[in-house]
Design a protein around this motif. Sequence first.
Motif, short mmCIF file in Angstrom:
data_model
loop_
_atom_site.label_atom_id
_atom_site.label_comp_id
_atom_site.label_asym_id
_atom_site.label_seq_id
_atom_site.Cartn_x
_atom_site.Cartn_y
_atom_site.Cartn_z
N ILE A 9 148.09 34.65 34.21
CA ILE A 9 148.54 33.35 34.75
C ILE A 9 150.07 33.29 34.72
O ILE A 9 150.70 32.81 35.67
N SER A 10 150.67 33.77 33.65
CA SER A 10 152.13 33.77 33.56
C SER A 10 152.75 34.73 34.58
O SER A 10 153.79 34.42 35.17
N LEU A 13 152.85 33.02 37.85
CA LEU A 13 153.99 32.11 37.95
C LEU A 13 155.26 32.89 38.31
O LEU A 13 156.00 32.48 39.20
N ASP A 44 146.79 35.22 39.57
CA ASP A 44 146.27 33.88 39.29
C ASP A 44 144.74 33.87 39.30
O ASP A 44 144.11 33.26 38.44
N THR A 48 142.64 32.97 36.07
CA THR A 48 141.78 31.79 36.18
C THR A 48 140.33 32.16 35.92
O THR A 48 139.60 31.42 35.25
N GLY A 68 143.07 23.40 39.94
CA GLY A 68 143.17 24.86 39.87
C GLY A 68 142.50 25.54 41.04
O GLY A 68 143.04 26.47 41.64
N TRP A 108 150.75 24.28 43.18
CA TRP A 108 150.27 25.25 42.21
C TRP A 108 150.73 24.92 40.79
O TRP A 108 150.03 25.18 39.82
N TYR A 112 148.95 24.61 36.63
CA TYR A 112 149.63 25.46 35.65
C TYR A 112 150.10 24.60 34.48
O TYR A 112 149.84 24.91 33.31
#
Length: 122
Positions: A9-10, A13, A44, A48, A68, A108, A112
Amino acid sequence: MLIFATIFISAALVFYSVGVWSEKFQKTLKLWHVIIFWIGLICDTLGTTMMEKMATEGSLFSFHGITGLLAILLMLFHAIWATIVLIKKDSKMMGKFHKLSILVWFIWLIPYISGMIYGMTK
């Protein structure tokens, strides 16, 4: 699994932010931006999916779950549309594409940030 989900997830980003903001500052859509969008989407989606496997029942229909899912669908649309615009080599669309990119990026950020807040409160 939580560590890997957080890393993905990071990474999403980072990739998505680099792609969106560099496209805006360069004032045109380039191949490497599109590649970065796809990598961000993949990261992502992986993160997720891992988070969803660890989530409690009913969390899919929470604010975070709904936003999400919306964010992933928008990222998918965004990456597909970027690919189409680049293949067509429509210079007018390539120059204006950053407006869509920034909108999708801001949307988005909602799941997050809500995911971070939710994770910190548990």
